[in-house]
Design an enzyme around this catalytic site. Structure first.
Site, PDB file in Angstrom:
ATOM      1  N   SER A   1       0.826  -1.210   0.000  1.00  0.00           N
ATOM      2  CA  SER A   1       0.000   0.000   0.000  1.00  0.00           C
ATOM      3  C   SER A   1       0.860   1.260   0.000  1.00  0.00           C
ATOM      4  CB  SER A   1      -0.916   0.016   1.219  1.00  0.00           C
ATOM      5  OG  SER A   1      -1.667  -1.168   1.286  1.00  0.00           O
TER       6      SER A   1
HETATM    7  N1  SAH Z   1      -1.008  -4.385   3.661  1.00  0.00           N
HETATM    8  C1  SAH Z   1      -0.517  -5.036   2.460  1.00  0.00           C
HETATM    9  C2  SAH Z   1      -1.506  -4.804   1.340  1.00  0.00           C
HETATM   10  C3  SAH Z   1      -1.503  -5.893   0.340  1.00  0.00           C
HETATM   11  S1  SAH Z   1      -2.743  -5.659  -0.929  1.00  0.00           S
HETATM   12  C4  SAH Z   1       0.807  -4.412   2.096  1.00  0.00           C
HETATM   13  O1  SAH Z   1       0.969  -3.195   2.310  1.00  0.00           O
HETATM   14  O2  SAH Z   1       1.676  -5.101   1.579  1.00  0.00           O
HETATM   15  C5  SAH Z   1      -4.107  -6.519  -0.244  1.00  0.00           C
HETATM   16  C6  SAH Z   1      -3.870  -7.984   0.055  1.00  0.00           C
HETATM   17  O3  SAH Z   1      -5.124  -8.570   0.413  1.00  0.00           O
HETATM   18  C7  SAH Z   1      -3.333  -8.799  -1.104  1.00  0.00           C
HETATM   19  O4  SAH Z   1      -2.145  -9.418  -0.706  1.00  0.00           O
HETATM   20  C8  SAH Z   1      -4.432  -9.835  -1.370  1.00  0.00           C
HETATM   21  O5  SAH Z   1      -3.926 -11.087  -1.775  1.00  0.00           O
HETATM   22  C9  SAH Z   1      -5.100  -9.926  -0.006  1.00  0.00           C
HETATM   23  N2  SAH Z   1      -6.468 -10.434  -0.010  1.00  0.00           N
HETATM   24  C10 SAH Z   1      -7.450 -10.213  -0.928  1.00  0.00           C
HETATM   25  N3  SAH Z   1      -8.570 -10.848  -0.570  1.00  0.00           N
HETATM   26  C11 SAH Z   1      -8.315 -11.498   0.607  1.00  0.00           C
HETATM   27  C12 SAH Z   1      -9.091 -12.321   1.469  1.00  0.00           C
HETATM   28  N4  SAH Z   1     -10.357 -12.653   1.190  1.00  0.00           N
HETATM   29  N5  SAH Z   1      -8.490 -12.805   2.576  1.00  0.00           N
HETATM   30  C13 SAH Z   1      -7.200 -12.492   2.864  1.00  0.00           C
HETATM   31  N6  SAH Z   1      -6.428 -11.714   2.091  1.00  0.00           N
HETATM   32  C14 SAH Z   1      -6.971 -11.216   0.974  1.00  0.00           C
END
Ligand code: SAH
Length: 223
Positions: free
Chosen positions: A57
């Site tokens: 993010s």
């Molecule tokens: N806070 C993380 C953001 C990653 S983007 C960072 O800064 O690196 C959002 C993440 O949510 C992705 O890795 C995606 O795979 C995950 N995601 C999407 N749907 C999900 C679900 N149902 N359960 C768990 N994770 C999920």
């Protein structure tokens, strides 16, 4: 740009305000969470791909979410605000996970209060390979005792490890899953994207919730 310069920018823009959150940003280096090819740009205020359709993010977004999640924390607090259990949905790179663990789990932090060092982050990631990436990234930090990572669907929460004081999601769905509301303690708070809004949901009592919406965000969709 350095990590320190990124923090100074977020502080000067009044996006970062709370000392304990600022200290966490100082302790956790974003460079450790971007892919090797992006490391020379690691402190730019923008998201980066981490593969599998996911992104680390944007720092501004991370800072806003954390400030909302822990609002009032450095003021005299009621016991219930001594946060100890956090549920995170969407571990991704592990950057937010590390910041959360630093905020609730660092025993050296002033104003922490006895008991707060037990703070623990339970983070669930849908893509097993990304859980592996987060594990690898987080090995650089001495936070293992404060973090538990899971692979699975975060929409159902982690009932066995709740209830939680705070729930935070980095992936955006169409509604706040019922499981999150149930697994949140009364007096607790959820910060999660809903479409292009950021929603702040306070659980006032077992069935009573209060909602605030901030528009204008872009998030990875919730699977
Ligand atoms: N806070 C993380 C953001 C990653 S983007 C960072 O800064 O690196 C959002 C993440 O949510 C992705 O890795 C995606 O795979 C995950 N995601 C999407 N749907 C999900 C679900 N149902 N359960 C768990 N994770 C999920």
């Amino acid at each position: 740009m350095t990590n320190q310069q990124l923090i100074e920018k977020l502080v000067s823009e009044k996006i970062l305000q709370t000392p304990r959150i600022i200290n966490a940003f100082k302790a956790i280096d974003r460079k450790d969470f971007v892919l090797p090819e992006d490391q020379n740009m690691a402190y730019e205020d923008r998201p980066f791909s981490i593969g599998f359709g996911a992104t680390i993010s944007q720092p501004t977004t991370v800072a806003i979410m954390l400030e909302k999640l822990f609002a009032e924390m450095d003021k005299p607090v009621k016991l219930r605000n001594r946060v100890s259990r956090i549920l995170e949905i969407g571990t991704g790179s592990g950057y937010m996970t590390a910041l959360l663990a630093e905020i609730v789990g660092n025993p050296q932090h002033p104003n922490m209060g006895v008991g707060a060092r037990k703070g623990k982050v339970f983070s669930i990631e849908y893509v097993p390979e990304l859980k592996g990436l987060a594990e690898f990234n987080l090995m650089k930090y001495n936070l293992v005792g404060n973090i538990a990572l899971f692979a699975g669907d975060g929409k159902i929460g982690l009932k066995a490890y709740g209830p939680f004081d705070k729930i935070i999601s980095s992936a955006s769905g169409k509604e706040i899953p019922k499981a999150w509301k149930e697994q949140l303690k009364a007096g607790g708070r959820i910060v999660a994207p809903l479409g292009d809004n950021l929603v702040i949901l306070d659980k006032l009592s077992k069935r009573k919730f209060k909602e605030e919406k901030i528009p204008g965000f872009v998030f990875v969709p919730l699977q």
